[in-house]
Design a protein around this motif. Sequence first.
Motif, mmCIF file in Angstrom:
data_model
loop_
_atom_site.group_PDB
_atom_site.id
_atom_site.type_symbol
_atom_site.label_atom_id
_atom_site.label_comp_id
_atom_site.label_asym_id
_atom_site.label_seq_id
_atom_site.Cartn_x
_atom_site.Cartn_y
_atom_site.Cartn_z
ATOM 1 N N GLN A 41 0.824 -1.216 0.000
ATOM 2 C CA GLN A 41 0.000 0.000 0.000
ATOM 3 C C GLN A 41 0.856 1.263 0.000
ATOM 4 N N ILE A 42 1.903 1.275 0.822
ATOM 5 C CA ILE A 42 2.719 2.484 0.892
ATOM 6 C C ILE A 42 3.575 2.637 -0.369
ATOM 7 N N ALA A 43 3.994 1.525 -0.978
ATOM 8 C CA ALA A 43 4.733 1.599 -2.237
ATOM 9 C C ALA A 43 3.842 2.188 -3.325
ATOM 10 N N PHE A 44 2.582 1.760 -3.359
ATOM 11 C CA PHE A 44 1.619 2.329 -4.312
ATOM 12 C C PHE A 44 1.470 3.834 -4.086
ATOM 13 N N ALA A 45 1.307 4.229 -2.828
ATOM 14 C CA ALA A 45 1.111 5.640 -2.520
ATOM 15 C C ALA A 45 2.323 6.471 -2.922
ATOM 16 N N SER A 46 3.510 5.992 -2.625
ATOM 17 C CA SER A 46 4.733 6.722 -2.950
ATOM 18 C C SER A 46 4.931 6.826 -4.461
ATOM 19 N N GLY A 47 4.789 5.710 -5.163
ATOM 20 C CA GLY A 47 4.951 5.718 -6.616
ATOM 21 C C GLY A 47 3.912 6.571 -7.308
ATOM 22 N N SER A 48 2.681 6.496 -6.847
ATOM 23 C CA SER A 48 1.597 7.295 -7.446
ATOM 24 C C SER A 48 1.800 8.781 -7.170
ATOM 25 N N VAL A 56 1.109 -0.028 -10.436
ATOM 26 C CA VAL A 56 0.949 -1.437 -10.084
ATOM 27 C C VAL A 56 2.299 -1.971 -9.627
ATOM 28 N N THR A 57 2.255 -3.009 -8.801
ATOM 29 C CA THR A 57 3.481 -3.628 -8.306
ATOM 30 C C THR A 57 4.008 -4.597 -9.345
ATOM 31 N N ALA A 58 5.274 -4.421 -9.745
ATOM 32 C CA ALA A 58 5.905 -5.317 -10.714
ATOM 33 C C ALA A 58 6.732 -6.379 -10.008
ATOM 34 N N GLY A 85 13.084 4.332 -13.882
ATOM 35 C CA GLY A 85 13.394 3.886 -15.233
ATOM 36 C C GLY A 85 12.519 4.685 -16.179
ATOM 37 N N ASN A 86 11.998 4.048 -17.206
ATOM 38 C CA ASN A 86 11.096 4.748 -18.120
ATOM 39 C C ASN A 86 9.696 4.870 -17.532
ATOM 40 N N SER A 87 9.118 3.712 -17.190
ATOM 41 C CA SER A 87 7.790 3.708 -16.575
ATOM 42 C C SER A 87 7.851 3.110 -15.172
ATOM 43 N N SER A 88 9.031 2.682 -14.778
ATOM 44 C CA SER A 88 9.180 2.019 -13.482
ATOM 45 C C SER A 88 9.836 2.931 -12.456
ATOM 46 N N MET A 115 7.532 -0.420 -8.890
ATOM 47 C CA MET A 115 6.180 -0.022 -9.269
ATOM 48 C C MET A 115 6.197 0.475 -10.718
ATOM 49 N N ILE A 116 5.134 0.191 -11.453
ATOM 50 C CA ILE A 116 4.999 0.622 -12.840
ATOM 51 C C ILE A 116 3.846 1.619 -12.926
ATOM 52 N N ALA A 117 4.117 2.778 -13.521
ATOM 53 C CA ALA A 117 3.089 3.800 -13.716
ATOM 54 C C ALA A 117 2.235 3.434 -14.929
ATOM 55 N N LYS A 118 0.933 3.638 -14.796
ATOM 56 C CA LYS A 118 -0.010 3.318 -15.874
ATOM 57 C C LYS A 118 -0.805 4.563 -16.266
ATOM 58 N N ASP A 119 -1.096 4.693 -17.561
ATOM 59 C CA ASP A 119 -1.965 5.783 -18.002
ATOM 60 C C ASP A 119 -3.424 5.353 -17.886
ATOM 61 N N ALA A 120 -4.328 6.220 -18.311
ATOM 62 C CA ALA A 120 -5.755 5.949 -18.161
ATOM 63 C C ALA A 120 -6.199 4.711 -18.951
#
Length: 183
Positions: A41-48, A56-58, A85-88, A115-120
């Motif tokens: 949960q905290i990894a999601f919050a920090s990455g977001s 999402v968690t990779a 990285g690029n999206s990570s 964590m990987i960032a995702k678009d809409a």
Amino acid sequence: MSELYKKSSSSRVTLSQLMLPSHSNFSGKIHGGYLLSLMDQIAFASGSKFSGKYCVTASVDRVDFLNPIEVGELVTLKASVIFVGNSSMVVGIRVEAQNIQTGKVKHCNSSYFTMIAKDAAGNNARVPRLILTSKEEVLRFVKTTQRLKLRHSYAELCADFDGDMQQAIAQITADYQVQVQLA
């Protein structure tokens, strides 16, 4: 379009939670799975927070439970992005537990979540570049690059066998005290 740069400090998140009996395992210590859930949960919050995107968690790098957490202790998780990285993004997490009665704080766990960032649309999204502002942040970044190199080396090592059962059996019987008796 110029690149967006952000400081690691823009991703810092802290989460504190009192550990309840419902969080414990059969031995009365806080269940590792519950702690992993809080870490995710905290990894999601920090990455977001850093990327401005849904994440999402990779992967999760090594999780060592250094000290048990007791029911009634206050657990504090601290997280920040330490590599991009690029999206990570690699989010470093430190877990501490405090005995509320004595005030004693113990380090219980450190781990790294990718964590990987995702678009809409659910596609990988580019993340901001990282601004390193301290020697500690530079060292964390370098250590992460070393962990990533080790991960890639490990993947290559495991790929060597790639279904070659005879080679796998020869390797494990030479290195370990094991017998292979395939049916």
